[in-house]
Design an enzyme around this catalytic site. Structure first.
Site, PDB file in Angstrom:
ATOM      1  N   CYS B  85       0.821  -1.216   0.000  1.00 17.94           N
ATOM      2  CA  CYS B  85       0.000   0.000   0.000  1.00 17.94           C
ATOM      3  C   CYS B  85       0.849   1.258   0.000  1.00 17.94           C
ATOM      4  O   CYS B  85       0.323   2.360  -0.120  1.00 17.94           O
ATOM      5  CB  CYS B  85      -0.955  -0.008   1.189  1.00 17.94           C
ATOM      6  SG  CYS B  85      -2.007  -1.468   1.200  1.00 17.94           S
ATOM      7  N   HIS B 334      -9.316   3.918  -1.319  1.00 20.01           N
ATOM      8  CA  HIS B 334      -7.948   3.387  -1.212  1.00 20.01           C
ATOM      9  C   HIS B 334      -7.603   2.523  -2.414  1.00 20.01           C
ATOM     10  O   HIS B 334      -7.454   1.312  -2.302  1.00 20.01           O
ATOM     11  CB  HIS B 334      -7.834   2.607   0.101  1.00 20.01           C
ATOM     12  CG  HIS B 334      -6.463   2.073   0.399  1.00 20.01           C
ATOM     13  ND1 HIS B 334      -5.295   2.621  -0.105  1.00 20.01           N
ATOM     14  CD2 HIS B 334      -6.078   1.017   1.171  1.00 20.01           C
ATOM     15  CE1 HIS B 334      -4.255   1.910   0.346  1.00 20.01           C
ATOM     16  NE2 HIS B 334      -4.709   0.941   1.105  1.00 20.01           N
TER      17      HIS B 334
END
Lengths: 71, 386
Positions: B85, B334
């Site tokens: 991420c 996200h």
């Protein structure tokens, strides 16, 4: 052979499982602090456990240790 | 090292876009960014792309030249960065250092992820590839379950409550309502979060960030050339990256992320600043507990006090240090590889006083914290008004 024992360091119950485990949910996973040293991530068999509970390894399935709460 | 500025920013909205593919998202962000920075493709000297799992999510590999050539930049060095991420943050880190050290003058950093074409259980499986696949993930872990175990331990050691976690979600959703590009523009209440569908106990659906499609891009140039491209350059005061163990079980204490502390220490030192100097921040709230721990690891709150600090309202839009004014990963969305670059865009928007209803007063120094996996990579970037 001596038993593999340890103490629950942390745990969770997984409800939303990744694809290979969808049919097993919900299930409990835990990081266990082994008495012999080190930590391992495993699954909990039977009754649910909480942090600080004492556990013993009951089997290994697919390379993953399964623990059960000690009486 | 010379001074580096952000001279252009561009983002797609974040959301679920069944008609959009990965490349079209990246192109939209890249073109908006070039327009924003009054830049022609032939002026860009190198292309840095953050992407976590394009091959698994979208069946496309070799992504950096795939996108840079479509942007009219065929010929320049084009490289994809993968750090879970923190892929976008890592691409930015490397691009920043290339410009700061004089290797290149003008570079583009982009981030993209196309996630919503896969069912949720498959998304969880792909994301699980950022964990230890020979250990914790074989036990049936997901990233939600790893952060749930972190939350349990944080609650045990520090008395953090279920309500403290929920306060992060309530705040970030409130901010997301004010962001026209956010994936979910919907208020949620404390009661809704607490009563949410369980994902991994104690986390409910509302503790988890969103599965999103989206892209973001920024252009970097040396400070002395900024005026060629923009009237509103934003200065990169520091950018640091650090790493740690991938498997959660290998970390001595899972209630803190050493990679965040290391990256923050380096960034504060390089910028000559400390935590108290930061007046706006975009933090990696992949799960609500992650924002609480980030507050502590970055020095905004004392160890163990991130929950009460959040509940006191200090990180709200009207608080002493607003956090995730964009809505964060929680409400803005996200798209994994885009997130680190989008954080830089969102901070730049605040520092350029272009944030509209969510504008923070006196925003002069901002910090972005981008976390990979359960803390094995962290990038901390500090930006300032020129």
């Amino acid at each position: 052979m001596s038993e593999i024992t340890g103490t629950v360091y942390t745990e969770t119950v997984v409800h939303a499982a990744p694809e290979p485990f969808v049919n097993e949910a919900p299930y409990q996973t835990a990081i266990v602090e082994l008495d012999s040293g080190g930590r391992v991530t495993g699954r909990i068999a039977g009754e649910r456990v909480a942090i600080d509970d004492r556990v013993v390894q009951v089997e290994t399935r697919g390379g993953i240790p399964f623990f059960r709460r000690m009486a | 090292m010379r001074s580096v500025t952000i001279v252009g920013i561009g983002k797609t909205p974040f959301g679920a876009f069944p008609d959009r593919d990965l490349r079209s998202l990246a192109l939209e962000a890249g073109r908006k960014c070039m327009k924003n920075g009054h830049m022609q493709p032939e002026q860009v000297e190198a292309f840095y792309l953050g992407n976590f799992a394009g091959p698994a999510f979208a069946g496309q590999n070799h992504l950096a030249p795939y996108i840079s050539s479509a942007l009219g930049m065929a010929g320049i060095p084009s490289t994809r960065f993968e750090a879970a991420c923190a892929s976008g943050g890592s691409a930015f880190f490397h691009a920043y250092h290339a410009v700061a050290s004089g290797v290149f003058d003008v570079v583009m950093v982009a981030g993209v992820e196309k996630m919503t074409s896969q069912p949720t259980a498959r998304v969880s499986e792909i994301l699980a590839g950022a964990g230890d696949c020979s250990g914790e993930m074989r036990a049936g872990s997901t990233f939600a379950s790893l952060f749930a175990m972190i939350a349990r331990r944080h609650m045990y050691q520090f008395g953090t409550t279920r309500e403290h976690l929920a306060a992060v979600a309530v705040k970030n959703h409130a901010n997301g309502v004010l962001n026209p590009d956010a994936h979910m523009r919907k208020q949620v209440t404390m009661e809704q979060v607490l009563a949410g569908r369980p994902i991994a106990e104690p986390l409910t659906l509302y503790d988890c960030s969103l599965i999103s499609d989206g892209a973001a891009a920024v252009l970097l140039a040396p400070a002395e050339r900024a005026a060629e491209f923009t009237e509103k350059p934003v200065r990169v005061l520091a950018c640091a990256q650090a790493s740690d163990y991938v498997a959660l079980e290998q970390k001595p204490d899972i209630t803190t992320f050493p990679a965040v502390r290391r990256a923050a220490q380096k960034a504060y030192a390089a910028a000559g600043l400390q935590a108290s100097d930061i007046n706006v921040a975009e933090l990696h709230d992949c799960f609500t507990i992650a924002e609480i721990i980030a507050l502590e690891d970055l020095g905004f709150a004392a160890r163990g006090a991130g929950g009460p600090y959040t509940a006191s309202g200090q990180t709200a839009l009207t608080g002493e240090r607003p956090v995730n004014t964009s809505g964060g990963l929680k409400a803005k969305g996200h798209p994994v590889g885009a997130t680190g670059v989008a954080q830089i865009c969102d901070l730049s928007i605040q520092l350029r006083c272009e944030a509209g209803e969510r504008q923070v007063q006196r925003a002069s120094v901002g910090l972005a914290q981008n976390l990979g996996g359960s803390g094995a990579t962290c990038v901390v970037t500090i930006l300032g008004v020129v």
